[in-house]
Design a protein around this motif. Structure first.
Motif, PDB file in Angstrom:
ATOM      1  N   HIS A 278      11.753   8.186  44.536  1.00 13.79           N
ATOM      2  CA  HIS A 278      10.646   9.132  44.396  1.00 13.79           C
ATOM      3  C   HIS A 278      10.042   9.424  45.760  1.00 13.79           C
ATOM      4  O   HIS A 278      10.153   8.614  46.690  1.00 13.79           O
ATOM      5  N   TYR A 279       9.433  10.599  45.883  1.00 10.74           N
ATOM      6  CA  TYR A 279       8.767  10.993  47.128  1.00 10.74           C
ATOM      7  C   TYR A 279       7.658  11.982  46.810  1.00 10.74           C
ATOM      8  O   TYR A 279       7.586  12.518  45.699  1.00 10.74           O
TER       9      TYR A 279
ATOM     10  N   ASP B 118      13.194   4.003  40.397  1.00 13.37           N
ATOM     11  CA  ASP B 118      14.042   5.150  40.741  1.00 13.37           C
ATOM     12  C   ASP B 118      13.506   5.823  42.009  1.00 13.37           C
ATOM     13  O   ASP B 118      12.320   5.700  42.331  1.00 13.37           O
TER      14      ASP B 118
ATOM     15  N   GLU C 171      11.182   9.495  50.568  1.00 16.82           N
ATOM     16  CA  GLU C 171      11.824   8.970  49.367  1.00 16.82           C
ATOM     17  C   GLU C 171      12.025   7.462  49.490  1.00 16.82           C
ATOM     18  O   GLU C 171      12.472   6.965  50.519  1.00 16.82           O
TER      19      GLU C 171
ATOM     20  N   ASN D 267      13.497  11.107  40.901  1.00 20.75           N
ATOM     21  CA  ASN D 267      14.904  11.460  40.672  1.00 20.75           C
ATOM     22  C   ASN D 267      15.150  12.946  40.976  1.00 20.75           C
ATOM     23  O   ASN D 267      15.828  13.645  40.227  1.00 20.75           O
ATOM     24  N   LYS D 268      14.533  13.404  42.068  1.00 21.94           N
ATOM     25  CA  LYS D 268      14.687  14.777  42.588  1.00 21.94           C
ATOM     26  C   LYS D 268      14.032  15.848  41.720  1.00 21.94           C
ATOM     27  O   LYS D 268      14.086  17.032  42.046  1.00 21.94           O
ATOM     28  N   GLU D 269      13.390  15.447  40.629  1.00 18.02           N
ATOM     29  CA  GLU D 269      12.744  16.406  39.732  1.00 18.02           C
ATOM     30  C   GLU D 269      11.231  16.260  39.828  1.00 18.02           C
ATOM     31  O   GLU D 269      10.713  15.143  39.831  1.00 18.02           O
TER      32      GLU D 269
ATOM     33  N   PHE E 187       7.967  13.955  43.261  1.00 14.85           N
ATOM     34  CA  PHE E 187       9.339  14.073  42.790  1.00 14.85           C
ATOM     35  C   PHE E 187       9.865  12.703  42.396  1.00 14.85           C
ATOM     36  O   PHE E 187       9.729  11.725  43.149  1.00 14.85           O
TER      37      PHE E 187
END
Length: 197
Positions: free
Chosen positions: A165-166, A163, A114, A145-147, A143
């Protein structure tokens, strides 16, 4: 756009109305005879001109590198050998300044931790934006923002990469995508705004 619709600056992901031929892209990527790599590999298609042609002078130091105007940009030999990829880049260059363009490869089983890219968002003054075109992403999970962002090969996405991201690639195949960095102008804003569903 109706008043209840979210602003282009509020959304962290927007699918753009483009569909590119993944088979043509993949054939040109393979034709570049890319080397074996561990973890992550980057192939520049457009890069700072002085890195493409060492006879050109090194640009002077800049106060702010975020907007890409600190140097001239030039097509690399890899892009010159790739007519379909060049046509994709030209499609955007007709409307705005295209800076960095790359093929990004993530090895099978590899992950990208991330992180944020502090200058890659429409809401940042004097920034560039990055468009992503997935080419090969079997079982890869991106992903933001965890989504998860459910991107299909050949699609084109604006992602607010300021934002967190990973990326997870649990598959047995590498992940390949094309990224195109460009200066946001009125055409870019309208393109993205008109793409909001």
């Amino acid at each position: 756009m109706d008043q209840a619709s979210p602003s282009v600056l509020e959304l962290d992901r927007i699918k753009l109305p483009f569909s590119f031929d993944v088979e043509k892209i993949f054939a040109e990527v393979k034709a570049l005879q890319l080397n074996h790599f561990e973890y992550y590999d980057v192939i520049s298609l457009r890069a700072p001109a002085h890195l493409v042609d060492p006879s050109l002078p090194f640009p002077p130091p800049a106060e702010d590198y975020a907007d890409g105007t600190w140097c001239d940009w030039m097509d690399t030999n890899a892009l010159k050998k790739s007519p379909y990829l060049k046509s994709i880049v030209n499609q955007f260059q007709e409307h705005t300044t295209v800076n960095l363009v790359r093929i990004l490869r993530l090895a099978p089983g590899a992950n990208v931790k991330e992180h944020t890219d502090p200058t890659l968002g429409l809401h940042i003054e004097k920034s560039v934006i990055r468009l992503t075109i997935p080419v090969l992403n079997e079982n890869t999970q991106f992903f933001l923002n965890k989504e998860p962002v459910l991107m299909k090969p050949g699609e084109c996405w604006y992602l607010r990469l300021t934002d967190p991201h990973y990326i997870l690639n649990p598959s047995q195949t590498e992940r390949i995508n094309i990224t195109i960095d460009m200066v946001p102008n009125q055409w870019v804003y309208e393109l993205i705004e008109n793409s909001i569903l």
